[in-house]
Design a protein around this motif. Structure first.
Motif, mmCIF file in Angstrom:
data_model
loop_
_atom_site.group_PDB
_atom_site.id
_atom_site.type_symbol
_atom_site.label_atom_id
_atom_site.label_comp_id
_atom_site.label_asym_id
_atom_site.label_seq_id
_atom_site.Cartn_x
_atom_site.Cartn_y
_atom_site.Cartn_z
ATOM 1 N N GLN A 25 0.628 -1.109 0.082
ATOM 2 C CA GLN A 25 0.060 0.111 -0.035
ATOM 3 C C GLN A 25 0.835 1.317 -0.101
ATOM 4 N N ARG A 32 -2.324 9.333 -1.052
ATOM 5 C CA ARG A 32 -3.346 9.856 -0.313
ATOM 6 C C ARG A 32 -3.093 10.846 1.030
ATOM 7 N N GLY A 322 -4.193 1.380 9.986
ATOM 8 C CA GLY A 322 -5.187 2.691 10.034
ATOM 9 C C GLY A 322 -4.624 3.671 10.883
ATOM 10 N N ILE A 325 -1.342 5.175 9.902
ATOM 11 C CA ILE A 325 -1.386 6.392 8.821
ATOM 12 C C ILE A 325 -1.922 7.539 9.706
ATOM 13 N N VAL B 147 -8.201 3.453 5.609
ATOM 14 C CA VAL B 147 -7.431 4.213 4.428
ATOM 15 C C VAL B 147 -6.272 3.570 4.001
ATOM 16 N N PRO B 150 -7.110 -1.861 0.771
ATOM 17 C CA PRO B 150 -7.709 -1.934 -0.413
ATOM 18 C C PRO B 150 -9.082 -2.591 -0.580
ATOM 19 N N ILE B 212 -16.205 7.596 -1.958
ATOM 20 C CA ILE B 212 -15.331 7.643 -0.774
ATOM 21 C C ILE B 212 -14.509 6.291 -0.644
ATOM 22 N N ALA B 213 -15.188 5.133 -0.974
ATOM 23 C CA ALA B 213 -14.357 3.893 -1.113
ATOM 24 C C ALA B 213 -12.953 3.831 -1.890
ATOM 25 N N PHE B 214 -13.579 4.383 -3.093
ATOM 26 C CA PHE B 214 -12.306 4.135 -4.328
ATOM 27 C C PHE B 214 -11.705 5.290 -4.561
ATOM 28 N N GLY B 215 -11.944 6.603 -3.927
ATOM 29 C CA GLY B 215 -11.371 7.914 -4.173
ATOM 30 C C GLY B 215 -11.353 8.438 -5.346
#
Lengths: 440, 440
Positions: A25, A32, A322, A325, B147, B150, B212-215
């Protein structure tokens, strides 16, 4: 690009999965957040052991304290577990002003208060989403989404081993020993299953949940425990017949009236872990196998349930990531979300709680026995909601569901019933949770 | 003590409940955050109407723009709903650097991208937890807890009206019209139920969830819709017989391979709303009555479900209050959590999706018919997983569950079946979601 260099303490399932996840990730996290998070140090007990993580061997060290103190370490992730050396290492990181992310429920359930206070004094993050319910986001919803919500009660299935065992017993008719053996064969239960089946693991989680939900310190020693080893196939069958399932649950609830208790006075709470009968239509009843779920009863939000994987390397690592980050963003933007100094909660003893009960008795199958049993219940103020009678050999088995009754009165009732000649055995006593009467 | 002065736009169920909640929780919020949040202005269409909120009459105004622009307004809460004037008012607040909390799904599902970009440019919070699933915390878990996760797919029961109607049909055997009438009598359905039963409400929520989930931006117009009005009591009975329940669901899924799509390339997603068969053992199957739930399938975290009240004054106000406190803390500590500028998602058309299907056909009850039907399926590449045949009068009803098949091929199959003399009626076609084959 901003950087954040992590020292990882411990490299078991969760640690190794975290290294993998960060690797997978990394680009997405940079996209992000603008922050490149790298694991620079991994402290392990022995560097001789081969580990399934794709890092240069020089990253490993057997000196966790040096890893924490290294000026190149910006943040510490603790996934060693247990009290020491985790407690000293986390304390040292906080002293040095380094944020800490931990998945360690024993540490927080026993020393959370001192660690929260230290983090508050140092102005650093101490985040622990993974410590309570593995991959299920619970700490953050309670602290953020529900910060303005008066929580009345939380009922959780927070131990995957006991939920797996009870699901097997319920769906295949297996008895406790068979189901536990299967759980051990499949890796859902340890060879020594005590911490799970006697409720210690769930108790530690319940203490943390109560602390966060009610904003006052509850420790593992405050939690009333009952294990699941006494649950029989017959209990499960009777529960089904009555439209219920048996689940091992943790219950944390506020027992005072927030409108009466002053804002500076600590809340009174009850925290307990035990098997319970739950109506088959209740959302917790459908939580099967090794899944976990936390059912929240709030004044405004109503009923809320969070369901998912409460354990396992990748789900737990997902929760750690989470937090990591979050802490990384806070390091660069300022403003950690701290819990601060909490007062000690007042604990309401189990004797003073009340709920409906399920009770089974084996009695002599002759006239007048039911009347005598009912008389004992009545004299102790325990009122019967429903009763069934089944013949078993020469005996009769009486199964009662009571109206809401006080634990102390129910225990006194049992003692008195044991004195009756006609009562051959006092079988299972089980609390009923989540029924209309229990909610009301 | 720090202060935060709120202008509330709209005072329906949610607005009134928010004023109540703030009143009840004011001391607790001050204790937790050090910020005193007060509602200084409430903009309504008419001040003549009596409203059940305990504020001084001078707080009400019929000029929402003046309330937004008032220098004494620090933050705007928008609960008017609909596109205009909400869009202009929210835009103006953002221009003035005032954070906005909104519960408006139509606004975000249609103009989210421009509003997110404006909030980003102005450096202010635009928070909308209440717009997606009422009291269920979903936006914050997706943006914070997950965040680094995936997300592969999210399946949600995000409309309480349709879930109530299908629950009634399933549990009482009522047909669609009866169940809808009862929902209307109990206030779970509007007099004109179109927005709910045809999937527009769920579609708007699905667009926000996907964003929101996939940006990447997904708008309401991207969502494939099917309503529940064609679901029959027979379909529900057959589903039960096959170990399934029928639920109205929203599905958002990523259809490209994130490892192949570059980090700067927008993701490809599919977003659809339709009734579906779900295995009875799936956690979504136990979501009853008007409750909502969102089932998240993540690479690392595995399966996660968030369950609760998707609508209603107090649950929704609880979510608004969580956002409000968050924004208040950000105003005083700096660092709003913004979404920023998002690219437009690439939308995969429904024709290119694949899943298992349920299909019922009424055919002539004579030899050779099944072979001809099976031949049509086979020629279109639709492979049969299981089949049942029941006599109905002179006809036979064939019920198929297919293996995973492409939507386009299934639609072509139906067209070809309608050409056969022996096929008297093509009944229900329904996607199967959440089975082992669908998940794998």
């Amino acid at each position: 690009m901003k950087r954040l260099r992590v020292a990882l303490l411990g490299c078991g399932n969760v640690g190794a999965a975290l290294v993998d996840l960060l690797d997978e990730q990394r680009d997405a996290i940079v996209a992000r957040t603008g922050i490149d998070i790298t694991v620079e140090r991994i402290a392990v007990r022995s560097t001789a052991r081969q580990r399934p993580v794709a890092v240069h061997p020089s990253v490993f060290t057997t000196d966790p304290l040096a890893a924490v103190e290294d000026p190149d370490t910006d943040l510490v992730v603790e996934v060693i577990g247990g009290i020491e050396p985790a407690r000293s290492l986390v304390t040292r990181a906080i002293e040095l002003g380094k944020p800490v992310v931990t998945a360690n429920k024993e540490l927080l359930a026993n020393h959370g208060a001192e660690l929260f206070a230290a983090a508050d004094a140092a102005g650093v993050d101490l985040l622990f989403e993974a410590a309570v319910a593995g991959g299920i986001p619970l700490v953050r919803p309670l602290r953020e989404s529900l910060v303005g919500e008066p929580i009345r009660r939380i009922v959780g299935i927070v131990n995957g081993t006991t939920n797996y065992v009870l699901t097997k017993m319920s769906e295949s008719g297996a008895d406790y020993a068979e189901a536990l053996a299967e759980a051990q064969r499949l890796g859902y239960a340890e060879r020594d299953p005590t911490a799970d089946v006697e409720g210690f693991d769930a108790g530690a989680k319940a203490a943390i949940i109560a602390t966060i939900a009610f904003g006052a310190v509850v420790v593992a020693g405050d939690v009333y425990h009952e294990g699941i080893s006494a649950v029989t196939a017959h209990d499960i069958e009777t529960a089904r017949h009555l439209g219920h399932v048996i689940k091992a649950i943790a219950v944390v609830e506020r027992t005072d009236d927030p409108a009466v208790t002053g804002p500076d006075e600590p809340p009174e709470v009850a925290v307990r872990v035990h098997p319970a009968m739950i109506p088959a239509t209740h959302p917790l009843a459908s939580v099967r196998d090794s899944f976990n779920a936390v059912f929240i009863e709030g004044d405004a939000v109503g009923e809320l349930m969070l369901y998912g994987r409460g354990a396992g390397g990748r789900p737990t690592a997902s929760a750690v990531l989470g937090d990591l980050i979050d802490a990384a963003v806070n390091v660069h933007n300022g403003g950690p979300g701290r819990i601060g100094r909490l007062a000690r909660a007042r604990i309401r003893p189990i004797d003073d709680l009340s709920c409906p009960y399920y009770l089974s008795l084996d009695v002599a199958d002759r006239p007048g026995v039911l009347a005598r049993v009912a008389d004992v219940l009545g004299r102790h103020g325990v009122s019967i909601r429903s009763m069934e009678q089944h013949g078993i050999g020469d005996d009769a088995r009486l199964v009662f569901i009571t109206h809401r009754a006080r634990e102390r009165d129910v225990q006194d009732t049992l003692a008195a019933l044991r004195e009756l000649d006609a009562v051959h055995a006092v079988g299972t006593l089980m609390r009923v949770v989540g029924s209309d009467e229990d909610r009301g």
